[in-house]
Design a protein around this motif. Structure first.
Motif, mmCIF file in Angstrom:
data_model
loop_
_atom_site.group_PDB
_atom_site.id
_atom_site.type_symbol
_atom_site.label_atom_id
_atom_site.label_comp_id
_atom_site.label_asym_id
_atom_site.label_seq_id
_atom_site.Cartn_x
_atom_site.Cartn_y
_atom_site.Cartn_z
ATOM 1 N N ILE A 1 0.912 -1.238 0.117
ATOM 2 C CA ILE A 1 -0.020 0.100 -0.011
ATOM 3 C C ILE A 1 0.944 1.113 0.356
ATOM 4 C CG2 ILE A 1 -1.878 1.344 1.209
ATOM 5 C CD1 ILE A 1 -2.283 -1.603 2.238
ATOM 6 N N TYR A 2 1.456 0.934 0.732
ATOM 7 C CA TYR A 2 3.141 2.751 0.745
ATOM 8 C C TYR A 2 3.267 2.524 -0.222
ATOM 9 C CZ TYR A 2 6.579 5.096 2.144
ATOM 10 O OH TYR A 2 7.873 6.179 2.154
ATOM 11 N N GLN A 3 3.465 1.648 -0.894
ATOM 12 C CA GLN A 3 4.597 1.403 -2.459
ATOM 13 C C GLN A 3 3.378 2.494 -3.463
ATOM 14 O OE1 GLN A 3 8.038 1.514 -2.506
ATOM 15 N NE2 GLN A 3 7.517 2.741 -4.428
ATOM 16 N N ILE A 4 2.457 1.604 -3.558
ATOM 17 C CA ILE A 4 1.779 1.979 -4.495
ATOM 18 C C ILE A 4 0.827 3.138 -4.304
ATOM 19 C CG2 ILE A 4 -0.522 2.262 -5.063
ATOM 20 C CD1 ILE A 4 0.664 0.273 -6.721
ATOM 21 N N LEU A 5 1.018 3.954 -2.830
ATOM 22 C CA LEU A 5 0.428 5.188 -2.765
ATOM 23 C C LEU A 5 1.397 6.267 -3.323
ATOM 24 C CD1 LEU A 5 -2.074 4.798 0.344
ATOM 25 C CD2 LEU A 5 -2.569 5.447 -1.996
ATOM 26 N N LEU A 6 2.985 6.234 -2.589
ATOM 27 C CA LEU A 6 4.085 6.498 -2.877
ATOM 28 C C LEU A 6 4.151 7.120 -4.364
ATOM 29 C CD1 LEU A 6 6.632 8.649 -1.494
ATOM 30 C CD2 LEU A 6 8.106 5.933 -1.222
ATOM 31 N N ASP A 7 4.110 5.767 -5.300
ATOM 32 C CA ASP A 7 4.234 6.192 -6.361
ATOM 33 C C ASP A 7 3.328 6.969 -7.525
ATOM 34 O OD1 ASP A 7 6.295 4.329 -6.757
ATOM 35 O OD2 ASP A 7 5.121 2.170 -7.050
ATOM 36 N N ARG A 8 1.891 7.113 -6.621
ATOM 37 C CA ARG A 8 1.072 7.476 -7.094
ATOM 38 C C ARG A 8 0.831 9.057 -6.758
ATOM 39 N NH1 ARG A 8 -4.705 4.707 -5.322
ATOM 40 N NH2 ARG A 8 -4.115 3.157 -7.225
ATOM 41 N N LYS A 9 1.926 8.982 -5.932
ATOM 42 C CA LYS A 9 2.166 10.823 -5.527
ATOM 43 C C LYS A 9 3.668 11.790 -6.572
ATOM 44 C CE LYS A 9 4.358 13.222 -0.902
ATOM 45 N NZ LYS A 9 4.691 13.191 -0.179
ATOM 46 N N LYS A 10 4.685 11.039 -6.464
ATOM 47 C CA LYS A 10 5.515 10.732 -6.758
ATOM 48 C C LYS A 10 5.100 10.645 -8.567
ATOM 49 C CE LYS A 10 8.617 10.073 -3.530
ATOM 50 N NZ LYS A 10 9.290 11.857 -3.380
ATOM 51 N N ASP A 11 4.168 10.408 -9.224
ATOM 52 C CA ASP A 11 3.010 10.414 -10.226
ATOM 53 C C ASP A 11 4.575 9.077 -11.370
ATOM 54 O OD1 ASP A 11 1.456 11.909 -10.233
ATOM 55 O OD2 ASP A 11 2.818 13.632 -10.939
ATOM 56 N N ARG A 12 5.117 8.259 -10.274
ATOM 57 C CA ARG A 12 5.581 7.736 -10.834
ATOM 58 C C ARG A 12 5.161 5.894 -11.266
ATOM 59 N NH1 ARG A 12 9.863 7.398 -5.762
ATOM 60 N NH2 ARG A 12 8.432 6.035 -5.487
ATOM 61 N N PHE A 13 4.589 5.350 -13.172
ATOM 62 C CA PHE A 13 4.408 4.711 -13.566
ATOM 63 C C PHE A 13 4.930 3.489 -13.559
ATOM 64 C CE2 PHE A 13 3.574 1.765 -16.531
ATOM 65 C CZ PHE A 13 2.593 1.246 -16.521
ATOM 66 N N VAL A 14 4.400 2.126 -13.059
ATOM 67 C CA VAL A 14 4.675 1.210 -12.316
ATOM 68 C C VAL A 14 4.189 -0.173 -12.991
ATOM 69 C CG1 VAL A 14 5.845 -0.548 -10.392
ATOM 70 C CG2 VAL A 14 6.388 1.735 -10.434
ATOM 71 N N SER A 15 5.121 -1.334 -14.424
ATOM 72 C CA SER A 15 3.820 -2.008 -14.819
ATOM 73 C C SER A 15 3.209 -3.379 -14.067
ATOM 74 C CB SER A 15 4.966 -2.162 -16.174
ATOM 75 O OG SER A 15 3.452 -3.088 -16.920
ATOM 76 N N TYR A 16 2.369 -3.217 -13.763
ATOM 77 C CA TYR A 16 2.073 -4.407 -13.297
ATOM 78 C C TYR A 16 1.252 -5.301 -13.984
ATOM 79 C CZ TYR A 16 3.161 -3.025 -8.234
ATOM 80 O OH TYR A 16 3.509 -2.102 -7.524
ATOM 81 N N ILE A 17 1.512 -7.006 -14.201
ATOM 82 C CA ILE A 17 0.795 -7.468 -14.677
ATOM 83 C C ILE A 17 -0.169 -8.241 -12.557
ATOM 84 C CG2 ILE A 17 1.167 -7.841 -16.302
ATOM 85 C CD1 ILE A 17 2.266 -10.823 -15.477
ATOM 86 N N HIS A 18 -2.023 -8.685 -13.674
ATOM 87 C CA HIS A 18 -2.295 -9.332 -12.342
ATOM 88 C C HIS A 18 -2.871 -10.088 -13.464
ATOM 89 C CE1 HIS A 18 -3.192 -5.108 -10.429
ATOM 90 N NE2 HIS A 18 -3.015 -5.009 -11.476
ATOM 91 N N MET A 19 -3.212 -12.162 -12.529
ATOM 92 C CA MET A 19 -2.910 -13.023 -12.181
ATOM 93 C C MET A 19 -4.631 -13.282 -11.980
ATOM 94 S SD MET A 19 -0.696 -15.037 -13.110
ATOM 95 C CE MET A 19 -0.099 -13.905 -13.979
ATOM 96 N N LEU A 20 -5.170 -12.660 -11.336
ATOM 97 C CA LEU A 20 -6.715 -12.337 -10.855
ATOM 98 C C LEU A 20 -7.314 -11.231 -12.173
ATOM 99 C CD1 LEU A 20 -6.561 -12.937 -7.153
ATOM 100 C CD2 LEU A 20 -6.922 -14.649 -8.902
ATOM 101 N N ASN A 21 -7.907 -12.032 -12.852
ATOM 102 C CA ASN A 21 -7.978 -10.254 -13.941
ATOM 103 C C ASN A 21 -9.921 -10.850 -13.465
ATOM 104 O OD1 ASN A 21 -6.056 -9.493 -14.933
ATOM 105 N ND2 ASN A 21 -5.841 -11.693 -15.710
ATOM 106 N N SER A 22 -10.389 -12.143 -13.240
ATOM 107 C CA SER A 22 -11.894 -11.733 -13.153
ATOM 108 C C SER A 22 -12.271 -13.082 -11.583
ATOM 109 C CB SER A 22 -12.942 -12.602 -14.370
ATOM 110 O OG SER A 22 -11.903 -13.930 -13.907
ATOM 111 N N PRO A 23 -13.119 -12.789 -11.542
ATOM 112 C CA PRO A 23 -13.972 -13.309 -10.054
ATOM 113 C C PRO A 23 -14.179 -14.954 -10.335
ATOM 114 C CG PRO A 23 -14.790 -11.231 -10.473
ATOM 115 C CD PRO A 23 -14.211 -11.832 -12.028
#
Length: 460
Positions: free
Chosen positions: A230-252
């Motif tokens: 959470i801290y890293q995600i919010l910090l990246d958003r605050k500093k306008d840093r883009f991190v490329s993620y791929i999600h395994m859980l794409n659908s319920p």
């Protein structure tokens, strides 16, 4: 004195809280001309009140900065706005990295009533759907008013991670419904945990509805691994840093473990060199991140991408090599023990506990002849049961006590058969670490015994 924020508005409360960012309470109070003991809330605040303990800074912030009297109600702190306030202590590591110091506790669990709840209308959701997070640097030598606050923001766990939070909540509640509240372990789940509460096991036992056995009192929490995320995600958003993620859980309906296993299935029975050739990655067995790189590529991530679920839960990728005699080649190592830190830690906030209550992803290789290359035999997810955690706790406490007393030679050994042991984990005799006594000792780590690893494989 008038309100300095609208208690009915999330945005107003958050804007007021963000005045703390990159500052501290003392400076924010001064900036807002709130000094002089004038409360901004409807309650009369005791300005000379002392705050202490793990929740001390949170209580201080709620009363002194927001002007709200502390309470233990099951409703959100800013009830009208539907916003819960949580403070999250951070620590700086010797390498400069910033990490969460502890989990975020989200409310006690009532075993007797939670079995009748459903996730969407649960007390957990009612209180914790929107959380105002105030991250601060823990420093026991500073007064609360001077603690640095690098980040303030709102986290909505349903908006961000609904599928896994729901799954974790339901898994915990299902255990209670099955009369197995005494078997709950923080390692059972990925993001939302069930941490123990109570100073001692004897005073923290609670009745559960469908079993005569008492269970340790527990509370919902964001696991330390998830707090770091959470801290890293919010910090990246605050500093306008883009991190490329791929999600395994794409659908319920998809299960992370099965999705990952299915990705590995085509490579079962192949040797490591063949796998690297197919994946077009260099064959560097001695590289520290070799198997993590192989895992990322098999799961479809490029070198510059992160696998969201693995990062959010800090899933531990561990390789196991089985020799021709059918036995595990070696014990499993963990992070080096930070001698100066372990003496002040509590077990459930310790580095080793955090690692052991993560989900493990084991990649098992074996070969039938010493000259043959290792082949991929299978993969599996695993987490340590609560009963085993209690055994390992004694090993950790023993190490903590000996380090505190300056005894670096008589740690628990693998031959003691206590699931884990302590032994050197250094490159050579000059690879040392500073101790609380001001001396330097060879670096050591906790290890899981190789016989225990074989038991895990045999039981799965």
């Amino acid at each position: 004195m008038p309100y300095l924020y609208d208690a009915n508005s999330k945005e107003s409360i958050c804007d007021f809280a963000r005045m703390l960012e990159d500052s501290c309470v003392a400076e924010a109070l001064d900036t807002n001309a709130m000094y002089g003991g004038m409360p901004i809330g409807e309650a009369s605040i005791e300005w000379d009140k002392e705050y202490s303990g793990k929740g001390g800074f949170g209580q201080y912030l709620e009363e002194v900065y927001f002007g709200k009297r502390n309470n233990s109600l099951s409703k959100a702190d800013f009830e009208e706005a539907g916003l819960e306030l949580k403070t999250a202590p951070l620590k700086k590591l010797s390498n400069g990295e910033v990490r969460a110091k502890e989990r975020i506790v989200l409310g006690l669990m009532d075993f007797m009533t939670i079995v009748h709840e459903n996730f969407d209308t649960s007390h957990f959701i009612a209180k914790n759907i929107d959380i105002l997070l105030v991250f601060y640097f823990h420093d026991p030598l500073k007064e609360y008013c001077n603690l640095g606050i690098p980040l303030v923001d709102i986290w909505n766990c349903i908006q961000e991670d609904e599928y896994q939070i729901r799954k974790d909540w339901e898994y915990i509640v299902n255990k209670v419904q099955e009369g197995r509240a005494h078997e709950i372990s923080e390692g059972d789940t990925l993001y939302l945990g069930a941490c123990t509460k109570g100073a001692t096991k004897e005073t923290a036992q609670r009745m559960q509805p469908y079993s005569p056995l008492l269970a340790h009192a527990r509370a919902f929490c964001f696991k330390i691994q998830y707090v770091n995320h959470i801290y890293q995600i919010l910090l990246d958003r605050k500093k306008d840093r883009f991190v490329s993620y791929i999600h395994m859980l794409n659908s319920p309906g998809n299960e992370l473990e099965q999705i990952v296993k299915n990705k590995f299935l085509p490579y079962i029975g192949m040797n490591v060199l063949m796998i690297c050739t197919l994946l077009k990655i260099p064959f560097k067995l001695k590289s520290k991140n070799f198997y993590a790189m192989v895992t990322k590529r098999i799961l479809g991530a490029e070198d510059t991408q992160q696998i969201y679920e693995f990062e959010a839960a800090d899933i531990q990728i561990k390789t196991i090599r089985i020799e021709p005699n059918g036995k595990c080649k070696e014990s499993m190592s963990f992070k080096q023990i930070r001698y100066e830190e372990i003496i002040d830690q509590e077990w459930e906030d310790s580095d080793f506990y955090v690692e052991l209550t993560s989900k493990f992803f084991f990649i098992v290789f074996k070969h039938d002849h010493p000259e043959d290359p290792y082949i991929l035999d299978r993969v599996l997810f695993w987490n340590m049961p609560e009963t085993d955690l209690q055994v390992v706790k004694q090993v950790w406490l023993d190490a903590q006590q000996k380090i505190s007393s300056g005894n670096y030679e008589n740690f628990v050994k693998s031959s003691d058969r206590k699931i884990a042991h302590v032994r050197p984990h250094a490159t050579d005799s000059s690879d040392v670490m500073r101790t609380p006594q001001g001396t330097y000792e060879k670096k050591k780590s906790f290890w899981l015994n190789r016989n225990y690893i074989m038991e895990i494989l045999n039981n799965n």
